[in-house]
Design a protein around this motif. Structure first.
Motif, short mmCIF file in Angstrom:
data_model
loop_
_atom_site.label_atom_id
_atom_site.label_comp_id
_atom_site.label_asym_id
_atom_site.label_seq_id
_atom_site.Cartn_x
_atom_site.Cartn_y
_atom_site.Cartn_z
N UNK A 26 0.94 -1.28 0.01
CA UNK A 26 -0.01 -0.18 0.00
C UNK A 26 0.93 1.43 -0.09
N UNK A 27 1.93 1.05 0.71
CA UNK A 27 2.86 2.35 0.55
C UNK A 27 3.62 2.59 -0.79
N UNK A 28 3.87 1.56 -1.47
CA UNK A 28 4.17 1.46 -2.74
C UNK A 28 3.13 2.28 -3.72
N UNK A 29 1.93 1.73 -3.42
CA UNK A 29 0.74 2.06 -4.32
C UNK A 29 0.68 3.75 -3.92
N UNK A 30 0.58 4.14 -2.71
CA UNK A 30 0.57 5.47 -2.52
C UNK A 30 1.53 6.43 -3.22
N UNK A 31 2.89 5.88 -2.85
CA UNK A 31 3.80 6.72 -3.57
C UNK A 31 3.84 6.85 -5.15
N UNK A 32 3.41 5.48 -5.76
CA UNK A 32 3.11 5.68 -7.00
C UNK A 32 2.13 6.52 -7.51
N UNK A 33 1.14 6.54 -6.94
CA UNK A 33 -0.26 7.48 -7.30
C UNK A 33 0.31 8.94 -6.99
N UNK A 34 1.09 9.25 -5.92
CA UNK A 34 1.60 10.58 -5.40
C UNK A 34 2.50 10.97 -6.72
N UNK A 35 3.28 10.06 -6.92
CA UNK A 35 4.31 10.61 -8.14
C UNK A 35 3.49 11.03 -9.48
N UNK A 36 2.42 10.16 -9.63
CA UNK A 36 1.69 10.65 -10.93
C UNK A 36 0.90 12.07 -10.70
N UNK A 37 0.53 12.32 -9.52
CA UNK A 37 -0.33 13.60 -9.31
C UNK A 37 0.82 14.57 -9.36
N UNK A 38 2.12 14.58 -8.72
CA UNK A 38 3.08 15.49 -8.53
C UNK A 38 3.73 15.81 -10.02
N UNK A 39 3.85 14.61 -10.80
CA UNK A 39 4.36 14.76 -12.07
C UNK A 39 3.21 15.73 -12.94
N UNK A 40 1.73 15.34 -12.79
CA UNK A 40 0.72 16.08 -13.55
C UNK A 40 0.90 17.75 -13.08
N UNK A 41 0.96 17.91 -12.05
CA UNK A 41 1.16 19.42 -11.39
C UNK A 41 2.57 20.07 -12.13
N UNK A 42 3.47 19.23 -12.27
CA UNK A 42 4.59 19.87 -12.96
C UNK A 42 4.55 20.25 -14.28
N UNK A 43 5.23 21.45 -14.66
CA UNK A 43 5.45 21.72 -16.09
C UNK A 43 7.07 22.00 -16.29
N UNK A 44 7.61 21.83 -17.48
CA UNK A 44 8.88 21.85 -17.66
C UNK A 44 9.27 23.25 -17.13
N UNK A 45 8.68 24.51 -17.02
CA UNK A 45 9.17 25.58 -16.32
C UNK A 45 8.87 25.53 -15.01
N UNK A 46 8.35 24.70 -14.53
CA UNK A 46 7.87 24.76 -12.89
C UNK A 46 7.95 23.40 -12.38
N UNK A 47 9.46 23.33 -12.06
CA UNK A 47 9.94 22.05 -11.47
C UNK A 47 9.33 21.74 -10.01
N UNK A 48 9.13 20.46 -9.65
CA UNK A 48 8.46 20.07 -8.27
C UNK A 48 9.45 19.35 -7.48
N UNK A 49 10.02 19.95 -6.35
CA UNK A 49 11.13 19.40 -5.67
C UNK A 49 10.64 18.23 -5.07
N UNK A 50 9.28 18.26 -4.53
CA UNK A 50 8.63 16.80 -3.76
C UNK A 50 8.80 15.89 -4.82
N UNK A 51 8.43 16.23 -6.13
CA UNK A 51 8.48 15.16 -7.13
C UNK A 51 9.64 14.22 -7.15
N UNK A 52 10.86 15.13 -7.02
CA UNK A 52 12.11 14.64 -7.25
C UNK A 52 12.50 13.74 -6.19
N UNK A 53 11.96 14.22 -5.04
CA UNK A 53 12.30 13.31 -3.84
C UNK A 53 11.51 12.16 -4.05
N UNK A 54 10.32 12.27 -3.85
CA UNK A 54 9.16 11.07 -4.19
C UNK A 54 9.68 10.00 -5.13
N UNK A 55 10.28 10.37 -5.89
CA UNK A 55 10.69 9.58 -7.20
C UNK A 55 11.77 8.42 -6.58
#
Length: 256
Positions: A26-55
């Motif tokens: 379930x932890x892996x599933x949460x992290x995977x779903x969170x990564x998808x959401x964080x990547x969807x939030x990010x744009x090439x000119x709007x980096x997301x530091x949480x996405x970098x750690x979460x990955x």
């Protein structure tokens, strides 16, 4: 503030964080779903530091789960419980930040604030997340785990040996993970340095995890003393915040 931070995925992240994972899959599933959401939030000119750690965190947790399935660990119950308690502290920090709650640890806040800051770079962001999660979260996750299992942290025990085995997972994953955060010119420098960068970053993680174990033993001894426990929490939070700020600073980025 939070609706600005999460943008169009704000509601989805709130819903995800409302559900507490109860086992490692379930932890892996949460992290995977969170990564998808964080990547969807990010744009090439709007980096997301949480996405970098979460990955990075997702990759390490996937390797831990594989180790649990493959019999890599002696005490599966301990390692599984620790993984869940460890992840819960990360999700709790995200939830507190999303709610604009002042109780969000400073160790994490210094990274979360960077979501609206200039010059956000992947490697320092991932390193700052590792710093907060290991230097602040991990000692308390260990104490909660041992308390729930009616055990205690003992050097040389099966639990301690399993804890140290995680260092091997980090050592195996760090080279490819670190290079995934580098620009082309940084990859050239990295190639010229050979295996030196991989070695010393692996050593830093191992050292930090050894310190976290020692801090857990210290917290364990004062776990029933509310004042002493809070003093230890503040000490670790302040220290992790200072290191996090350094890692996210121009000097820290240069050194990495």
């Amino acid at each position: 503030m939070s609706d600005v931070v999460w943008g169009l995925v704000h509601r989805d992240i709130i819903d995800l964080l409302a559900d507490r994972p109860v086992d490692v899959p379930a932890v892996v599933d949460h992290l995977t779903r969170l990564q998808d959401l964080l990547d969807r939030r990010s744009r090439p000119d709007d980096a997301c530091p949480v996405a970098d750690f979460n990955r990075l965190y997702l990759t390490i947790t996937e390797r831990v789960l594989e180790g649990l399935y493959e019999g890599f660990f002696a005490d599966v119950v301990f390692l599984s419980r620790l993984d869940v308690e460890f992840a819960a502290r990360y999700f709790d920090a995200l939830r507190l930040w999303t709610d604009s709650n002042s109780r969000c640890p400073k160790a994490w806040s210094c990274l979360f604030r960077r979501m609206q800051g200039p010059d956000v770079r992947p490697l320092p962001s991932a390193a700052a997340g590792i710093n907060a999660h290991i230097n602040y979260d991990l000692p308390f996750a260990l104490v909660t785990t041992f308390d729930s299992l009616e055990s205690e942290p003992v050097d040389g025990s099966d639990q301690h040996d399993d804890y140290l085995k995680i260092n091997n997972i980090f050592a195996a994953q760090i080279p490819s993970l670190r290079r995934g955060y580098l620009d082309e010119w940084q990859l050239l420098v990295d190639m010229l340095n050979g295996e030196v960068d991989d070695w010393y970053q692996g050593e830093l993680v191992e050292y930090a995890r050894n310190v976290a174990w020692r801090n857990a033993k210290k917290i364990w001894r004062c776990r029933n003393d509310r004042v002493a426990h809070e003093q230890e929490r503040l000490r670790l939070d302040n220290n992790a915040e200072l290191l996090g700020r350094l890692l996210l600073s121009p000097l820290g980025a240069f050194l990495q």
